[in-house]
Scaffold this motif. Structure first.
Motif, PDB file in Angstrom:
ATOM      1  N   ILE A   1       0.857  -1.186   0.000  1.00  0.00           N
ATOM      2  CA  ILE A   1       0.000   0.000   0.000  1.00  0.00           C
ATOM      3  C   ILE A   1       0.893   1.236   0.000  1.00  0.00           C
ATOM      4  O   ILE A   1       1.696   1.430   0.923  1.00  0.00           O
ATOM      5  CB  ILE A   1      -0.938   0.018   1.221  1.00  0.00           C
TER       6      ILE A   1
ATOM      7  N   MET B   1      -1.860   6.370  -0.893  1.00  0.00           N
ATOM      8  CA  MET B   1      -3.076   5.636  -1.230  1.00  0.00           C
ATOM      9  C   MET B   1      -4.334   6.502  -1.116  1.00  0.00           C
ATOM     10  O   MET B   1      -5.164   6.569  -2.019  1.00  0.00           O
ATOM     11  CB  MET B   1      -3.213   4.423  -0.311  1.00  0.00           C
TER      12      MET B   1
ATOM     13  N   GLU C   1      -8.374  -1.455  -0.438  1.00  0.00           N
ATOM     14  CA  GLU C   1      -7.095  -1.825   0.175  1.00  0.00           C
ATOM     15  C   GLU C   1      -6.675  -3.229  -0.236  1.00  0.00           C
ATOM     16  O   GLU C   1      -5.490  -3.470  -0.496  1.00  0.00           O
ATOM     17  CB  GLU C   1      -7.193  -1.712   1.695  1.00  0.00           C
TER      18      GLU C   1
ATOM     19  N   ALA D   1      -4.826  -2.988  -3.452  1.00  0.00           N
ATOM     20  CA  ALA D   1      -3.920  -1.839  -3.488  1.00  0.00           C
ATOM     21  C   ALA D   1      -2.846  -1.964  -4.553  1.00  0.00           C
ATOM     22  O   ALA D   1      -2.154  -0.988  -4.855  1.00  0.00           O
ATOM     23  CB  ALA D   1      -3.277  -1.637  -2.115  1.00  0.00           C
TER      24      ALA D   1
ATOM     25  N   LYS E   1      -4.225   2.653  -6.770  1.00  0.00           N
ATOM     26  CA  LYS E   1      -3.065   3.294  -6.150  1.00  0.00           C
ATOM     27  C   LYS E   1      -3.424   4.599  -5.448  1.00  0.00           C
ATOM     28  O   LYS E   1      -2.700   5.035  -4.547  1.00  0.00           O
ATOM     29  CB  LYS E   1      -1.998   3.581  -7.209  1.00  0.00           C
TER      30      LYS E   1
END
Length: 825
Positions: free
Chosen positions: A42, A46, A487, A490, A494
């Motif tokens: 991640i 993010m 998430e 991820a 992005k």
């Protein structure tokens, strides 16, 4: 911002079913975590924020200026209710707003001419100028006088009744050339209804422009309203997308030139830098005037101040937001491409470069470290946009190969334009594609897996604008459930930003919004609380986890039938509804009246020559309905003829008043394509380029069997689909990430239902953890709304007992983050 035509027409009448509140039972779940299985990384960027000047987000909002219409540039061309003296009232003397050779400069053309003695009073935004006892306020004005001895200037900061809130300022205007005069108020009293009085004494003529009042306390001293900026900074955003949105690509794309000062221009960065009194003012797509006091330099500065990556959006010369026009001027296109190259130099260039020098002159010699530039926003003309995007991309890559160039996929989450743009972006190997959508909470619950099937080797996704269609806590819960899917994916998604960010409660063009405010207070919505929880507890990578789901029993598609149209005159005949066993449930050949049908008051319906005719070609969705809202497993047939107008037929079915019916839209979008969409999932189930001929009669048939639908045109199958939204959207969603710096597993669970979720959490036999974990919880009733006076949805923290295998009960209607500290092996 996207405005889906069908959704806009139906928004007022659609209801979203949410779980009821009340005494909760326990529903059992399992959650298995494998801490050794590392998932997607991640990025620090993010989650971010998207700032657009909508809902008075800039002037009267984040930009701390307290004077409205400070340079007398308001105009009825921008808003029919405007005059050059909007927000001003006379305080004696004669007042004229003029544009002549005596103007302050070519971009600030209008000024106020005051016959002395006399002056003006400004009422600011909302209820007035907000003044707080003990605070300081900096006043400035550009002025000139025709009196050789000068003109005394009395400046007061008063309440609505004229009582002083601070000691008045006494200034002396000298000379018949423009000069800036300044002073500072020390507030002795507080008021949310303050007024700024500027009054000249003596005789002759006084000229005023750029009348300004700023609180001394601004965010990091950079001119932004402190409470709003602090709320944004508290999100710890990874990026700031600006300046829009529809501001980017609507209006004229011409350059700012003095003869064109009244033109409605798209947001162009060169208009917004340099001394504030020399910046252009502009029409705002959202219905008001914008001063550009909050310009590109301030956007870059704010991004730096909150530790976020700046992500500017530039126009691609294809309008969006319902305008759908492409500019075919090669010279104009090249000018905008060069403007984008100049923007990158303004942000990143050395202080001795042409545009880097301008940045340095404004007070920032060091570069702003720009890494991403987005070209275009929500263009609905896929091929026209992409042809121009390709030229921008080539020019940027040639000079600045390290810049990530962001394309987009239009204003919707699906459909022909969306598919075409994604195809073009994939084929061209574009780095990143900006997706936008505003949908029902059910859609967000149902689409947790949206990005599971995206190509891992294709363009990355920037989810630049999204929100569930209200500001209640159930909306925030649905967004939280969706974010667990972001998430989990991820490696594909992005960047992501909820939108819009800000709304002044007295100037609302769009809702929902993340942060609300007036002239003296601000508060985060329930969605703000969810976003803050996710944005400040991201983690470094996903940890593999699996959870059980919620048991359900499918229910059949149910509802009555309808007829409608969009900007088209239509005739319908021989309507029949039969049960699956052949029994006739309804029939109307319109040989008599239309007493079986109930309308919504729109359009002009009547029985003409044995058909039911809607003759108003200006009407949008003049819906009529008939039948039993409990019908299921039925066949609905109708003969339809287009008489005139721009589109074709709208055939709603499963109309039951508790959710979104299905819509068979034949010849929609100006008779360019057809689709079937709706239902509680609000999905498009099929779309193609079918068009409708005027004067031709079509036999249309809809067969509904449980959750399966078939649609026929003249006896030929046009489309079929199974709608799985008959099951309640999964209310239990989760994702697990790891914070490398703290050595914690972050278990994130959304329980969007009225039942508590008793969950057995298994971290694996070999995992060793500390015995207590920090639990951060958002909990409330589905209809809870945060306001200025009450915030029922706020994060609370507790300590809970944990082990490598433990049971935790997640409350009804809640978001819970467990930060579990791993022990070193």
């Amino acid at each position: 911002m996207s405005r889906v035509v069908m959704a806009a027409a139906l928004a007022a009448s659609l209801l979203v079913a949410v779980p009821a509140s009340g005494t909760a039972a326990d529903t059992d779940y399992t959650l298995s975590v494998d801490p050794s299985a590392k998932g997607a990384t991640i990025d620090d960027s993010m989650y971010g924020v998207f700032f657009e000047d909508i809902n008075r987000a800039a002037d009267g909002g984040l930009y701390a200026e307290l004077v409205q219409n400070r340079s007398f540039e308001y105009d009825p061309a921008d808003n029919a209710s405007y005059t050059p003296l909007t927000a001003w009232a006379p305080a004696g003397g004669t007042l004229d707003v003029v544009d002549d050779d005596g103007r302050l400069n070519e971009r600030n053309r209008r000024y106020l001419r005051v016959g002395l003695p006399g002056g003006v009073i400004n009422s600011g935004y909302n209820t007035g100028v907000n003044v707080e006892r003990g605070e300081r306020y900096d006043f400035s004005v550009w002025a000139r006088t025709d009196q050789a001895a000068g003109t005394p200037l009395h400046v007061g900061l008063t309440d609505e009744a004229g009582a002083d809130l601070a000691a008045p300022l006494k200034l002396q205007v000298t000379g018949d050339g423009w000069k800036k005069y300044t002073g500072t108020f020390d507030a002795r009293q507080s008021s949310t209804n303050g007024r700024l009085l500027v009054n000249g004494g003596g005789t002759g003529t006084l000229r005023l422009d750029m009348v300004s009042l700023f609180p001394r306390d601004t965010f990091k001293g950079h001119g932004l309203r402190s409470d709003l900026a602090r709320k944004i900074a508290a999100l710890e955003p990874g990026f700031v997308r600006f300046p829009g949105g529809c501001l980017v690509n609507t209006g004229s794309h011409e350059a700012y030139e003095a003869p064109n000062w009244e033109r409605r221009r798209s947001f162009q960065w060169k208009d917004t830098i340099g001394p504030v009194e020399e910046r252009a003012t502009n029409w705002n797509f959202w219905g008001y005037n914008q001063s550009y006091g909050l310009g590109y330099y301030e956007y870059f500065q704010f991004s730096e101040d909150v530790g976020a990556m700046p992500l500017p959006v530039v126009p691609a010369l294809v309008t969006g937001c319902g305008q759908n026009r492409a500019t075919d001027d090669p010279a104009l296109l090249q000018r905008h491409i060069q403007d984008t190259l100049d923007l990158i130099e303004f942000a990143n260039g050395p202080a001795d470069s042409t545009w880097g020098r301008k940045r340095a002159e404004m007070g920032h010699p060091k570069p702003f470290k720009l890494t991403h530039v987005a070209v275009g926003n929500e263009e609905n003309l896929a091929d026209e946009f992409f042809a121009r995007f390709t030229q921008f991309r080539a020019a940027i890559e040639a000079k600045y190969p390290d810049i990530t160039i962001v394309s987009n996929s239009g204003p919707d989450d699906t459909g022909a334009n969306f598919d075409r743009l994604w195809q073009l972006n994939r084929d061209a190997g574009v780095d990143m594609v900006d997706e936008h959508y505003y949908n029902s909470p059910s859609w967000f619950l149902e689409n947790n897996d949206r990005y599971d099937s995206y190509d891992r080797n294709g363009p990355k996704v920037f989810l630049g604008e999204y929100a569930s269609q209200d500001n209640r806590f159930f909306n925030a819960l649905s967004e939280a459930a969706f974010m667990t899917g972001l998430e989990r994916n991820a490696d594909v998604v992005k960047l992501a930003s909820y939108a819009p960010l800000l709304s002044n409660e007295d100037y609302v063009q769009w809702r929902p919004d993340m942060i609300w405010f007036n002239n003296h207070a601000s508060w985060g919505s329930t969605s703000y609380e969810v976003q803050k929880l996710f944005m400040t507890n991201v983690g470094d990578h996903v940890v593999k986890s699996t959870a059980s789901g919620t048991a359900w029993s499918p229910t059949p598609i149910t509802g009555a039938i309808g007829l409608s149209s969009w900007a088209t005159s239509v005739a319908y005949d021989d309507v029949k509804v039969t049960a699956a066993d052949g029994r006739e449930l309804f029939s109307d050949d319109f040989s008599g009246d239309a007493g079986n049908w109930t309308g919504n008051g729109a359009g002009n319906w009547g029985v003409v020559d044995g058909a039911y005719v809607q003759s108003d070609v200006a009407a949008t969705n003049p819906l009529v309905t008939a039948g039993d809202p409990t019908w299921n497993n039925f066949t609905f047939s109708v003969k339809a003829t287009k008489k005139s107008g721009s589109e074709g037929f709208l055939i709603p079915f499963a109309v039951n008043g508790t959710g979104n019916p299905f819509w068979w839209n034949l010849g929609g979008w100006n008779n360019t394509r057809s689709a079937v969409d709706g239902g509680n999932s609000s999905r498009v189930f099929h779309a193609d380029n079918t068009t409708i001929e005027t004067g031709r009669t079509y036999d249309l048939r809809v067969e509904v069997r449980d959750r399966h639908v078939k649609l026929f045109i003249d006896g030929t199958l046009w489309a079929e689909f199974t709608d799985e939204s008959g099951k309640n959207p999964e209310p239990f969603r989760q994702v697990v990430t790891r914070d490398q710096a703290t050595g914690e597993l972050i278990v994130k669970v959304v329980n969007a239902q009225a039942d508590a979720a008793r969950t057995k959490i298994d971290l694996g036999r070999t995992t060793r953890v500390k015995s207590t974990a920090r639990a951060t919880v958002l909990q409330g009733r589905p209809d809870d709304v945060n306001s200025e006076f009450t915030q029922p949805v706020r994060a609370t923290e507790t300590q809970v007992k944990v082990s490598n295998s433990f049971t935790h009960t997640f409350p009804p209607h809640s978001v819970t983050f467990l930060r579990i500290k791993e022990r070193q092996r």
